[in-house]
Design an enzyme around this catalytic site. Sequence first.
Site, PDB file in Angstrom:
ATOM      1  N   SER A 168      -9.582  -0.199   7.210  1.00 29.03           N
ATOM      2  CA  SER A 168      -9.158   0.094   5.742  1.00 29.03           C
ATOM      3  C   SER A 168      -8.503  -1.364   5.591  1.00 29.03           C
ATOM      4  O   SER A 168      -8.166  -1.178   4.265  1.00 29.03           O
ATOM      5  CB  SER A 168      -8.061   1.030   5.871  1.00 29.03           C
ATOM      6  OG  SER A 168      -8.644   2.378   5.926  1.00 29.03           O
ATOM      7  N   LYS A 170       0.713  -1.187  -0.093  1.00 28.05           N
ATOM      8  CA  LYS A 170       0.129   0.009  -0.063  1.00 28.05           C
ATOM      9  C   LYS A 170       0.953   1.277  -0.143  1.00 28.05           C
ATOM     10  O   LYS A 170       1.887   1.299   0.616  1.00 28.05           O
ATOM     11  CB  LYS A 170      -0.832  -0.046   1.038  1.00 28.05           C
ATOM     12  CG  LYS A 170      -1.807   1.062   1.285  1.00 28.05           C
ATOM     13  CD  LYS A 170      -2.876   0.712   2.481  1.00 28.05           C
ATOM     14  CE  LYS A 170      -4.022   1.850   2.350  1.00 28.05           C
ATOM     15  NZ  LYS A 170      -4.886   1.603   3.786  1.00 28.05           N
ATOM     16  N   SER A 186      -9.838   2.206   3.007  1.00 28.14           N
ATOM     17  CA  SER A 186      -9.085   2.971   2.230  1.00 28.14           C
ATOM     18  C   SER A 186      -8.211   2.197   1.422  1.00 28.14           C
ATOM     19  O   SER A 186      -7.472   2.442   0.531  1.00 28.14           O
ATOM     20  CB  SER A 186      -7.954   3.973   3.090  1.00 28.14           C
ATOM     21  OG  SER A 186      -7.024   3.121   3.584  1.00 28.14           O
TER      22      SER A 186
END
Lengths: 500, 515, 102
Positions: B185, B86, B161
């Site tokens: 997330s 990420k 997210s």
Amino acid sequence: MATEPKNYVDYETALKHFDVVFGIEVHIELSTKTKLFCSAPNAFGAEPNTLISPVSLGLPGALPVLNEKAVEYAIKLGLALNAKINKKSYFARKNYYYPDLTKNYQTSQSDEPTIGEGHLDLQISDTEMFRIDIERAHLEEDAGKNTHVGGAEGRIFGAQYSLVDYNRAGVPLIEIVTKPVFGAGENAPEIIAKYVRELRDIARTLEISDARMERGNVRADINISLSPKGSGKLGIRSETKNVNSFRSIEAAAHYEIIRHASILLEGETVTQETRHWHEATSSTTSGREKSNADDYRYFPEPNLVPVVISDEWIDQIRAEMPELPAHKRARLTKEWGFSPKDMQDVLNADALALVEMTVTHGTSAHNAKKWWLGELSRIAKEASLSLTDLAITPENVAEIQKLIDDGKVNDKIARKIITDVIAGKGTVAEIVANENLEIVSDDSALKKFVQEALAEQPDVAEKLRNGNMQPIGVIIGIVMKKSQGKADAKKVREIILAEK
Amino acid sequence: MANNINTNDLTLLTAHEQAELLNAKQVSSTELTGAYLNRIHALDEQVNAYLTVTDDVALKTAKEVDDLRAKGEKLHPLAGVPIAIKDIVVTKGIQTTAASKILEGWIPPYDAHIVTKIKDAKLPILGKTNMDEFAIGSSTEYSGYKITHNPWDLAKVPGGSGGGSAAAIVASLAPLAVGSDTGGSIRQPAALTGTVGVKPTYGGVSRYGAIEMASSLDQLGPCAKTVLDTAYLQGILGGYDAKDSTSLDYDHNRMASAALKGKNQDLHGVKLGIVRELTGEGFADDVQKSFDSAVELLKEMGAEVQTVDCPSFDYSLAAYYILMPSEVSSNLARFDGMRYGLRACGDNLSAEQTMRLTRAKGFGKEVKRRIILGTHALSSGYYDAYYGSAQKVRTLIQRDFTNAFEKVDALISPTAPTTAFKIGEKMTADPVTMYKNDIATIPVNLAGTPAMSLPSGLGADGMPIGFQIMAPGKMDDRLYFVGSALEQALCEKNGALYEKIQFGKQAVNMKTEAK
Amino acid sequence: MEKAETNFSVQKVKHLADLARIEFSEQELDELTSELNVISDAINKVQEVANDDVERTTHPFALENVFRKDAVGETLEQKSALAAAPKQKDGMFLVPQILAED
């Protein structure tokens, strides 16, 4: 509201009408090897932006880890300030935007600092003490350094841009905050300076800071406010920053008292603001207005955990505490047979440690004082250096004094050796040997010079023989010349008296 | 390449299966990594899972692994299995933006602790995945660069997210991925994409080098197709790190053994608690139904299931939306155009004005909204009422967990109230609608406890549904044990969910045939 | 403890934007103000249960005294520290003129 009066009253008038209330915030930079929250070196004078890590540069994702040594230093200082060491303390973020602050928050301590209330007693005369009550002392990180380019004398106003060096960012600081101090009267400026000096001395004694004012290791912010004589009503305060010598601290406080009094006597109100001290003009100028809009939005730093200080930890540090400056001064005054004035002179010259070390190397206290406050102070002053910056050690001085005590050199030669040592011409022994400086105390050599001198000056010799000792200096002078100044004058006189 | 395996099949395997092939020298890491890179270049334009693809970096590591394996060197069991990271995680020499324009072009000079660990284990890094800007969001629509699409239905969001990491996993654009979880997330995107995502105990995985969103809540964790794969990845990511003051020291290798043990489907003696506040009202019917049938499976395996009350959970959303923006407002203060990243204007303006314009231009709308909200919550006169109260709610939520864990070994709930929604559907004037997606995932972030989301089935719309398991602090292994048992039971009943996805199967064949 | 009810006005949001160093247009401020009022209703709820007898939690786990030894570690080279700087000069970060002293 006014920042400057139309006319300035004198100091006496100011004190006739007002009581002075002051508070002092002193920042001391700790001399840990590394920064407060990362392992980048804490050092002075390196190339810009070379003493930084992702943490001290505030890079995204970098996290702080607390330097244990800094906490230890805080505890030491707390003990020296007779302060409460809080069992549990926390770090918080103080949020404000400024280009020298890498994260745009300063990691500091807020409600629960490591050091709580304490006090420091200052000797203000042979018999009188004055107590400064301390509110708290907390650990925090220093910011980077801005250099303003394009404005006059590197100041902010008129600058085109600024260059930022983050080497200092994250250096550990302890900020010591006093309670409001009342009752100092006309001595307020002197007491303020004395307090800062005492903190400086304590920091040095504890070896928690290099405590060099000129490097900004010790920085004082002075809050001054005046209240109408006897009213007990607190006035509006100003905070003077950027004061970096004891003399300036005293002068700035003096100046601010006059400025406040002048404004108040003109029927105006003092503006609550930051003031900046200017060495060149010996005055302060208006800085940033302090308003209640300053909202630092403190909250607990989630990346750091609480500091818990056990009694065992405190006891261990207490056991290692050195003798504190006040106690040491009293002891040394007595041991050295100094008058209070002698000691005060040494302190004013910032020479206590130097004198003490010289004494440690075998010199009498009076002689050590004589050198450091006399010849060496003169040389330092000429070179605009502090005594500690001179390239001569207390050990050197002691060595030179010993040559005198042993009758090996005279005072004049001693001064020459000092100059040579400072000029880097070698060690004391090397200089004495290389330049053949040792006194000619060899009786036969001196006897020969005396005989020659008497022969050269038959008139004088005659007078001497007749018991008229007045012109003896003429013979001594010739002998000194013949020995290239290395003769011991006392000895020469003895020989003349024997040989005449 | 062994002749009985082709590249299409390779990327459809689990990381564990790939590791076995690598260790048996049936496949090289260069082949495996190359297969993924091919797939990414062929398919990611439809998904937008990646912000940056690092072919060279990945292939270099792959070759190194192949060379070492050829020499017979001892390697980490997962060495050579590729991974996606990420973009909130700082990678030395690889652009790291946290999907924000304010960090566009930033090449970090250091590696996050977990990146060092991934490099030590020699997992080829495929690239950096898309996310909501600074991990602020629940749909990946708030990325400063592009919207990630849900591979199950490209018109829908993958959650957020960490939508990029989750979408990459289910689209077989990476076998393993790292996510970050502040309020869900990792878990909510896992739920919406039919993958497995774990938020370890706070402190379990070092946060050093994870760009901070809300520091007291953030936690990095693993994403993969299966419980066992996430367990292996947590084994790499987890462990004490002296550079993170909040790091905890506990064993992460036991996660994989717990997952393997769970495959036996024996849950006798295991007590599970359904969180009353996280079921029923507010949860879609198909979500509730899927959850209920998963509970039946758990009971069939011998688990004792009861309902427990966690009354303070009703306040968790409110507390979260105070604490998180407060920390965000401070954490994102450093992005000011002075030292790195965007500087939005020329030299003629002051530093202060430059900061204001840079932050106006560099941050997206949702980020600004939260900064302002957080600035308010911390401001003088409001701090005690908001921040202080929210910290107290945190205490109450912790107490609820403590009480619950006196009765049961783990708690369970649906992960998200609904299946994936349409892109644009919740970008309404009322941000609270979006915030409510996190209702079930937030409590564990407030308490610091670990949780997992794994798929429990498909909804009425054919989109995946997530099942959440929550365990006491440092007891992450319970997630893997229970999760693995449920996964195995579901798989035996319905087949592996991730295999049902249609996306990418055809494209891979075409691509392969073209070669 | 005193309860706080927040009604965001445009003026208040402008003040917060100043504190947070973000420039907003008038229209953005209007929008933001109404959005914040919606959020405000949702978050005011925390005050209902935050009684005086409940202690505050800052860290999920009660750690204490996590220290680092005072030993020098790795530093960034000047070049890499400055590599991302929008502007630099003489080994330093060049920033626009600073108007107010700290």
